[in-house]
Design an enzyme around this catalytic site. Structure first.
Site, PDB file in Angstrom:
ATOM      1  N   GLU A  29       0.831  -1.222   0.000  1.00 18.94           N
ATOM      2  CA  GLU A  29       0.000   0.000   0.000  1.00 18.94           C
ATOM      3  C   GLU A  29       0.858   1.262   0.000  1.00 18.94           C
ATOM      4  O   GLU A  29       2.087   1.200   0.180  1.00 18.94           O
ATOM      5  CB  GLU A  29      -0.939   0.004   1.208  1.00 18.94           C
ATOM      6  CG  GLU A  29      -0.200  -0.008   2.541  1.00 18.94           C
ATOM      7  CD  GLU A  29      -0.956   0.708   3.645  1.00 18.94           C
ATOM      8  OE1 GLU A  29      -1.353   1.869   3.445  1.00 18.94           O
ATOM      9  OE2 GLU A  29      -1.102   0.110   4.726  1.00 18.94           O
ATOM     10  N   LYS A  90      -5.364  10.941   1.199  1.00 20.80           N
ATOM     11  CA  LYS A  90      -5.523   9.555   1.659  1.00 20.80           C
ATOM     12  C   LYS A  90      -6.792   8.995   1.020  1.00 20.80           C
ATOM     13  O   LYS A  90      -7.869   9.560   1.168  1.00 20.80           O
ATOM     14  CB  LYS A  90      -5.631   9.558   3.187  1.00 20.80           C
ATOM     15  CG  LYS A  90      -5.833   8.199   3.822  1.00 20.80           C
ATOM     16  CD  LYS A  90      -5.786   8.331   5.345  1.00 20.80           C
ATOM     17  CE  LYS A  90      -6.460   7.153   6.017  1.00 20.80           C
ATOM     18  NZ  LYS A  90      -6.549   7.341   7.485  1.00 20.80           N
ATOM     19  N   VAL A 110      -5.487   0.403   3.080  1.00 23.49           N
ATOM     20  CA  VAL A 110      -5.696  -1.045   2.921  1.00 23.49           C
ATOM     21  C   VAL A 110      -6.915  -1.292   2.037  1.00 23.49           C
ATOM     22  O   VAL A 110      -6.867  -2.095   1.102  1.00 23.49           O
ATOM     23  CB  VAL A 110      -5.837  -1.729   4.302  1.00 23.49           C
ATOM     24  CG1 VAL A 110      -6.350  -3.156   4.145  1.00 23.49           C
ATOM     25  CG2 VAL A 110      -4.509  -1.706   5.043  1.00 23.49           C
ATOM     26  N   ASP A 142     -16.537   5.743  14.386  1.00 23.51           N
ATOM     27  CA  ASP A 142     -15.313   5.637  13.585  1.00 23.51           C
ATOM     28  C   ASP A 142     -14.880   4.179  13.438  1.00 23.51           C
ATOM     29  O   ASP A 142     -14.225   3.611  14.314  1.00 23.51           O
ATOM     30  CB  ASP A 142     -14.196   6.479  14.218  1.00 23.51           C
ATOM     31  CG  ASP A 142     -12.984   6.601  13.313  1.00 23.51           C
ATOM     32  OD1 ASP A 142     -12.932   5.904  12.274  1.00 23.51           O
ATOM     33  OD2 ASP A 142     -12.083   7.397  13.631  1.00 23.51           O
ATOM     34  N   SER A 144     -13.080   1.796  10.511  1.00 23.17           N
ATOM     35  CA  SER A 144     -12.360   1.901   9.237  1.00 23.17           C
ATOM     36  C   SER A 144     -13.088   1.176   8.111  1.00 23.17           C
ATOM     37  O   SER A 144     -13.623   0.070   8.293  1.00 23.17           O
ATOM     38  CB  SER A 144     -10.964   1.310   9.390  1.00 23.17           C
ATOM     39  OG  SER A 144     -10.323   1.297   8.123  1.00 23.17           O
ATOM     40  N   ALA A 145     -13.071   1.804   6.938  1.00 21.40           N
ATOM     41  CA  ALA A 145     -13.619   1.169   5.731  1.00 21.40           C
ATOM     42  C   ALA A 145     -12.827  -0.086   5.355  1.00 21.40           C
ATOM     43  O   ALA A 145     -13.294  -0.890   4.544  1.00 21.40           O
ATOM     44  CB  ALA A 145     -13.617   2.165   4.575  1.00 21.40           C
ATOM     45  N   ASP A 146     -11.653  -0.264   5.959  1.00 20.48           N
ATOM     46  CA  ASP A 146     -10.877  -1.492   5.704  1.00 20.48           C
ATOM     47  C   ASP A 146     -11.699  -2.738   6.058  1.00 20.48           C
ATOM     48  O   ASP A 146     -11.601  -3.770   5.380  1.00 20.48           O
ATOM     49  CB  ASP A 146      -9.589  -1.524   6.550  1.00 20.48           C
ATOM     50  CG  ASP A 146      -8.561  -0.490   6.126  1.00 20.48           C
ATOM     51  OD1 ASP A 146      -8.744   0.177   5.100  1.00 20.48           O
ATOM     52  OD2 ASP A 146      -7.554  -0.356   6.868  1.00 20.48           O
ATOM     53  N   LYS A 163      -3.278  -2.113  15.896  1.00 24.00           N
ATOM     54  CA  LYS A 163      -2.741  -1.329  17.015  1.00 24.00           C
ATOM     55  C   LYS A 163      -3.788  -1.148  18.079  1.00 24.00           C
ATOM     56  O   LYS A 163      -4.971  -1.054  17.780  1.00 24.00           O
ATOM     57  CB  LYS A 163      -2.405   0.070  16.513  1.00 24.00           C
ATOM     58  CG  LYS A 163      -1.159   0.159  15.746  1.00 24.00           C
ATOM     59  CD  LYS A 163      -0.692   1.609  15.780  1.00 24.00           C
ATOM     60  CE  LYS A 163       0.589   1.718  15.010  1.00 24.00           C
ATOM     61  NZ  LYS A 163       0.318   1.611  13.572  1.00 24.00           N
TER      62      LYS A 163
HETATM   63  N1  PSU Z   1      -2.592   1.251  10.747  1.00 20.82           N
HETATM   64  C1  PSU Z   1      -1.283   1.391  10.941  1.00 20.82           C
HETATM   65  N2  PSU Z   1      -0.548   2.107  10.048  1.00 20.82           N
HETATM   66  C2  PSU Z   1      -1.128   2.698   8.958  1.00 20.82           C
HETATM   67  C3  PSU Z   1      -2.518   2.526   8.749  1.00 20.82           C
HETATM   68  C4  PSU Z   1      -3.207   1.796   9.663  1.00 20.82           C
HETATM   69  O1  PSU Z   1      -0.767   0.879  11.903  1.00 20.82           O
HETATM   70  O2  PSU Z   1      -0.431   3.361   8.179  1.00 20.82           O
HETATM   71  C5  PSU Z   1      -3.174   3.115   7.534  1.00 20.82           C
HETATM   72  C6  PSU Z   1      -3.516   2.019   6.522  1.00 20.82           C
HETATM   73  O3  PSU Z   1      -3.364   2.522   5.214  1.00 20.82           O
HETATM   74  C7  PSU Z   1      -4.979   1.759   6.810  1.00 20.82           C
HETATM   75  C8  PSU Z   1      -5.458   3.142   7.160  1.00 20.82           C
HETATM   76  O4  PSU Z   1      -5.697   1.202   5.736  1.00 20.82           O
HETATM   77  O5  PSU Z   1      -4.414   3.714   7.911  1.00 20.82           O
HETATM   78  C9  PSU Z   1      -6.752   3.140   7.932  1.00 20.82           C
HETATM   79  O6  PSU Z   1      -7.230   4.432   8.018  1.00 20.82           O
HETATM   80  P1  PSU Z   1      -8.700   4.698   8.566  1.00 20.82           P
HETATM   81  O7  PSU Z   1      -8.635   4.261  10.005  1.00 20.82           O
HETATM   82  O8  PSU Z   1      -8.922   6.154   8.392  1.00 20.82           O
HETATM   83  O9  PSU Z   1      -9.620   3.833   7.757  1.00 20.82           O
HETATM   84 MN    MN Z   2     -11.722   6.195  10.459  1.00 20.82          MN
END
Ligand code: PSU
Ligand code: MN
Length: 306
Positions: A29, A90, A110, A142, A144-146, A163
């Protein structure tokens, strides 16, 4: 890939050849490059990941969007450009088509990297950590869309777990609801990124690339679409002290609330704060776990290609 899709995507010739020949390819990524680390370390890390994948006999495919073009594989100059450019957006699922249509640069999360990997025909993707359910998501929503992407896009994501800036228990609950298998690579315990164990279990432990590859084949051959989390613990030598990192994470979370950080800024903000607060110790651990995931990702891709 169909013709309509092809007009937006540039696949490096080496990667296309490997895909055509059914050889091992591992996606990487780009949010980690633009939002996860500073230049020049970000570019050095990206190059080292690619090198490790090559050492294992697979082909790396770093995915990003440059001036509206979806890149599957970056040239030397493109990676340098991407790593130095400021203010790159992003890009998760909802941003992808906007950045393409506007001709802008985009760092794929991701979720977005999974979408593009699937379009290109890449099944294995290595990264650091996945997004998940944030703490206090009951109030902030909140999530994540992941996680949603993992439920529908057929790519295996090799990561070091999640994490504890996230609520790991709730993240695992959502993955269960969405039907996403969580594999512990050589572990029974879901890893917590900086530490090897979170205290929460995985669905199944698998100890070698062949076992994982056989499982992926069975899942996708059966038409059970969707992603897989392959949780690969940080190497012992790079592991952080749990009490120490937990305390620092708590402080970073508290500061993010004071600063009113919301939405997609949350994850990059917390990572940056942690790197500063731990005087680079968390950064060193972060590098090691990404390298480790690249290596295991390549081994799984090799086994899966057979
Ligand atoms: N977790 C990490 N390091 C990162 C990310 C997540 O420990 O760099 C990044 C990844 O690209 C992940 C994104 O897909 O943050 C998730 O962001 P959000 O929570 O806004 O969906
Ligand atoms: Mn988020």
């Amino acid at each position: 890939m169909n013709k309509k899709m092809m007009q937006y995507i540039d696949i490096l010739p080496e990667i296309q050849t490997a895909l055509d020949n059914g050889e091992a390819v591992v996606a990487l990524e780009s949010t980690i490059i633009s939002h996860g680390m500073e230049y020049p370390l970000n570019v050095q890390c990206a190059r080292r990941c690619e090198e490790i994948i090559r050492e294992e006999g697979a082909v790396p495919a770093t995915i990003a969007i440059i001036k509206g073009r979806i890149k599957v594989g970056l040239t030397y100059d493109e990676l340098e450009y991407f790593g130095t450019e400021k203010g790159i957006r992003k890009v998760s699922r909802r941003d992808l088509a906007m950045v393409v249509a506007n001709g802008k640069d985009g760092a794929t999360t991701v979720a977005a990297t999974m979408i593009i990997s699937e379009m290109a025909g890449i099944s294995i993707f290595a990264t650091g950590g996945i997004g998940g359910v944030h703490r206090k998501a009951q109030e902030t929503f909140d999530i994540s869309a992941d996680l949603d992407e993992l439920s529908k896009t057929s790519v295996a994501v090799v990561c070091a777990g999640a994490k504890s800036i996230l609520d790991i228990a709730l993240t695992l609950e959502v993955l269960e609801t969405k039907g996403v298998p969580v594999i512990g690579y050589g572990t029974d315990d879901f890893p917590a990124f900086y530490t090897r164990a979170s205290g929460f279990g995985v669905d199944e432990r698998m100890n070698d690339p062949e076992t994982v590859a056989a499982f992926l084949s069975a899942k996708w051959n059966l038409g059970i679409n969707g992603g897989v989390v392959i949780a690969n613990p940080i190497p012992v030598a790079a592991e952080m002290d749990e009490a120490y990192i937990t305390a620092e994470i708590e402080k970073a979370l508290a500061q993010s609330e004071i600063d009113g950080i919301k939405g997609k800024e949350v994850t990059p903000y917390l990572l940056k704060h942690l790197f500063g607060a731990t005087e680079g110790k968390s950064l060193a651990s972060n590098l090691e776990l990404v390298y480790n995931n690249s290596r295991i990702g390549a081994k799984i891709a090799k086994a899966y290609a057979k």
